[in-house]
Write an enzyme that holds these catalytic residues in place. Structure first.
Site, mmCIF file in Angstrom:
data_model
loop_
_atom_site.group_PDB
_atom_site.id
_atom_site.type_symbol
_atom_site.label_atom_id
_atom_site.label_comp_id
_atom_site.label_asym_id
_atom_site.label_seq_id
_atom_site.Cartn_x
_atom_site.Cartn_y
_atom_site.Cartn_z
ATOM 1 N N LYS A 146 0.863 -1.257 -0.113
ATOM 2 C CA LYS A 146 0.087 0.029 -0.037
ATOM 3 C C LYS A 146 0.847 1.294 0.214
ATOM 4 O O LYS A 146 1.908 1.199 0.533
ATOM 5 C CB LYS A 146 -0.858 -0.129 1.303
ATOM 6 C CG LYS A 146 -2.180 1.022 1.167
ATOM 7 C CD LYS A 146 -3.084 0.198 0.328
ATOM 8 C CE LYS A 146 -4.455 0.904 0.192
ATOM 9 N NZ LYS A 146 -5.628 -0.144 -0.292
HETATM 10 P P1 NAD Z 1 -12.895 7.596 -2.579
HETATM 11 O O1 NAD Z 1 -11.860 8.578 -2.343
HETATM 12 O O2 NAD Z 1 -13.522 7.221 -3.847
HETATM 13 O O3 NAD Z 1 -14.289 7.723 -1.558
HETATM 14 C C1 NAD Z 1 -13.906 8.067 -0.005
HETATM 15 C C2 NAD Z 1 -15.388 8.336 0.369
HETATM 16 O O4 NAD Z 1 -15.172 8.488 2.049
HETATM 17 C C3 NAD Z 1 -15.528 10.003 -0.064
HETATM 18 O O5 NAD Z 1 -17.165 9.738 -0.104
HETATM 19 C C4 NAD Z 1 -15.127 10.774 1.191
HETATM 20 O O6 NAD Z 1 -15.852 11.899 1.185
HETATM 21 C C5 NAD Z 1 -15.579 9.742 2.479
HETATM 22 N N1 NAD Z 1 -14.797 10.253 3.518
HETATM 23 C C6 NAD Z 1 -13.559 10.698 3.914
HETATM 24 N N2 NAD Z 1 -13.245 11.082 5.024
HETATM 25 C C7 NAD Z 1 -14.416 10.843 5.697
HETATM 26 C C8 NAD Z 1 -14.976 11.061 7.123
HETATM 27 N N3 NAD Z 1 -14.040 11.462 8.164
HETATM 28 N N4 NAD Z 1 -16.112 10.848 7.371
HETATM 29 C C9 NAD Z 1 -16.950 10.360 6.375
HETATM 30 N N5 NAD Z 1 -16.800 9.995 5.102
HETATM 31 C C10 NAD Z 1 -15.736 10.335 4.736
HETATM 32 O O7 NAD Z 1 -12.264 6.137 -1.819
HETATM 33 P P2 NAD Z 1 -12.991 4.647 -2.178
HETATM 34 O O8 NAD Z 1 -11.916 4.206 -3.357
HETATM 35 O O9 NAD Z 1 -14.267 4.551 -2.560
HETATM 36 O O10 NAD Z 1 -12.497 3.969 -0.962
HETATM 37 C C11 NAD Z 1 -13.086 3.586 0.234
HETATM 38 C C12 NAD Z 1 -12.753 2.671 1.297
HETATM 39 O O11 NAD Z 1 -12.780 1.433 0.512
HETATM 40 C C13 NAD Z 1 -11.243 2.906 1.734
HETATM 41 O O12 NAD Z 1 -11.145 2.344 2.998
HETATM 42 C C14 NAD Z 1 -10.411 2.104 0.822
HETATM 43 O O13 NAD Z 1 -9.383 1.835 1.291
HETATM 44 C C15 NAD Z 1 -11.517 0.906 0.423
HETATM 45 N N6 NAD Z 1 -11.235 0.051 -0.477
HETATM 46 C C16 NAD Z 1 -11.223 0.857 -2.040
HETATM 47 C C17 NAD Z 1 -11.277 -0.080 -3.144
HETATM 48 C C18 NAD Z 1 -11.061 0.563 -4.337
HETATM 49 O O14 NAD Z 1 -11.261 -0.356 -5.371
HETATM 50 N N7 NAD Z 1 -11.191 1.575 -4.568
HETATM 51 C C19 NAD Z 1 -10.877 -1.426 -2.894
HETATM 52 C C20 NAD Z 1 -10.893 -1.924 -1.658
HETATM 53 C C21 NAD Z 1 -10.937 -1.280 -0.439
#
Ligand code: NAD
Length: 451
Positions: A137
């Site tokens: 990561k």
């Molecule tokens: P993203 O950047 O597209 O979205 C993140 C979201 O979280 C946004 O809506 C943001 O406003 C919100 N957020 C941030 N801080 C916040 C807070 N303090 N309170 C409430 N909401 C908050 O990111 P993503 O890719 O959707 O990732 C979200 C989660 O999923 C993360 O934990 C990431 O590690 C995990 N994840 C993502 C993927 C992927 O393929 N993108 C894969 C596996 C896991």
């Protein structure tokens, strides 16, 4: 400083006020450093599984720390002409089963312990699915919403350059995560391709996954993580003879994972009754249309201010009436207080590490079923693997083929975890780690350590 175009739309004076808003939402943000040390929390979870399977202490000693931890400082020319220094991370946890694999996070609170935890989770996520990848990561400490599009591009390209040979198509393959997207991956790919020399250019296309289709990405990757969450929910519903039609759900975070989960679940008849992001929380017991909300988020950068829902506080969000909760924002959101407040039967961890061990204990005592992150959000890395394979073989798979393969793999792993947990009478998180640790332990025992 004047910005020409914003990478992420900002909440602006033109944001329409919600028709049903009564009180302004309190700040949704809690600083990550106040939430605890993520690596210590991850270690505690994994150690529990290592004890449950009576793991060889020598193997655990190897896995307890990442293999490599890289911190780099690199300059970026900003739009006003000055240089700004940025801090980048890449933690490579383990590559026993295949090349290091894991996302890149652009976030103002990115830190080493967070990267270490996220990298370790990637190792176990891949091992759980028996995907031939290890875990890594990384990311950059920056707030992408404060950068113009051109600044964001320069950060991505300069970071790729700073990583140099620490990433590689058969060595370490990044992907999108919080604050990064397909476009960031394409900039990284292009930068990397242009430094390896003409003859090798096309053979390193798979240096990153999660690219746009035009640049060599895979059909179905954009929605893959949300799709994987939804496959888990479908399997759970089948297992418990429940219909998703009319079932209420709430989602925290409306980015890639949260928004696709909401769209796909709604398609199956479930009703989104509340959501929230870094800008605030909203609810509507009659249902929120995730497609229209998505359009609002593209315009305003947050769900706050959406006209067909009422604003509410973070605390009120956690008390909403809903059968399913999908955390899809950042880590460490569900502590004891939230665990007591939640009314749901099922939590499906779209986010990595959203639940504190203390919160989990309360939830399990209350009989709430948790589908843990390394299973629930693994659809992303599964389809990243398919993208990597397509690039390696110079193939382009049909969307239906990608979707079929993902569904079958999620169903198979879900069934394996269910049987493993039932047989040993352990919780699902411990079962997921148990399966992954056993696979890695076998490989270490067979291979030994060199020389
Ligand atoms: P993203 O950047 O597209 O979205 C993140 C979201 O979280 C946004 O809506 C943001 O406003 C919100 N957020 C941030 N801080 C916040 C807070 N303090 N309170 C409430 N909401 C908050 O990111 P993503 O890719 O959707 O990732 C979200 C989660 O999923 C993360 O934990 C990431 O590690 C995990 N994840 C993502 C993927 C992927 O393929 N993108 C894969 C596996 C896991």
């Amino acid at each position: 400083m004047s910005k020409e175009t914003r990478a992420t739309p900002q909440k602006s004076a033109s944001t329409p006020a919600s028709a049903t808003v009564s009180t302004p939402p309190p700040p949704a943000n809690r600083s990550l450093k106040d939430r605890g040390n993520l690596f210590e929390i991850a270690t505690k979870q994994i150690e529990k599984a290592a004890r449950a399977i009576d793991m060889d202490p020598d193997v655990w000693a190897i896995l307890a720390q990442p293999k490599n931890e890289l911190i780099t400082h690199f300059p970026v020319r900003m739009d006003d002409g000055r240089f700004e220094m940025f801090k980048g991370y890449r933690v490579q946890h383990n590559n026993l089963l295949g090349p290091f694999k894991g996302g890149l996070r652009f976030h103002q609170e990115a830190n080493l312990d967070e990267m270490k935890a996220l990298a370790a989770w990637m190792t176990y996520k891949c091992a759980l699915h028996d995907i031939p990848f290890g875990g890594a990561k990384g990311g950059v400490k920056c707030n992408p919403s404060q950068l113009s599009t051109r600044e964001l591009e320069r950060v991505a390209r300069r970071f790729t350059h700073a990583l140099g040979n620490n990433i590689g198509a058969e060595w370490d393959i990044p992907a999108p995560d919080v604050g990064t997207n397909e476009q960031v991956m394409v900039w990284m790919m292009d930068t990397y391709m242009n430094v390896v020399g003409q003859m090798e250019k096309n053979s390193v296309r798979r240096i990153v996954t999660g690219k746009t289709i035009a640049a060599g990405g895979s059909h179905g990757r954009r929605e893959a993580t949300g799709q994987g969450v939804v496959h888990c929910i479908s399997e759970w519903a089948l297992e418990h003879s429940k219909s998703l039609d009319g079932m209420h759900f709430i989602v925290q975070g409306f980015g890639n994972v949260g928004s696709y989960t909401a769209r796909l679940l709604t398609k199956m008849g479930a009703v989104l009754v509340g959501t929230g992001d870094a800008g605030g929380y909203i609810a509507n017991p009659e249902g929120i249309n995730p497609h229209k909300l998505g359009e609002h988020v593209v315009k305003h950068g947050t769900v706050a201010g959406y006209s067909n829902a009422a604003a509410l506080s973070r605390g009120e969000f956690f008390s909403l009436d809903a059968e399913i909760f999908v955390p899809a924002a950042l880590e460490l959101e569900i502590g004891p207080e939230e665990a007591r407040a939640l009314k749901c039967e099922l939590i499906v961890e779209g986010a990595n590490g959203p639940t504190y061990p203390e919160g989990e204990e309360i939830l399990l005592e209350r009989g709430v079923h948790i589908i843990p992150d390394i299973l629930a959000n693994s659809g992303g890395v599964v389809v990243s693997y398919y993208e990597w394979l397509q690039n390696k073989r110079s193939e382009r798979w049909e969307r239906a083929e990608v979707q079929d393969r993902l569904e079958r793999r999620m169903q198979k792993t879900y069934a394996h975890v269910r049987q493993y947990a039932a047989k040993r009478k352990i919780d699902w998180r411990t079962a997921c780690y148990g399966i992954a640790l056993e696979r890695m332990q076998t490989a270490y025992h067979e291979r030994g350590i060199f020389p």
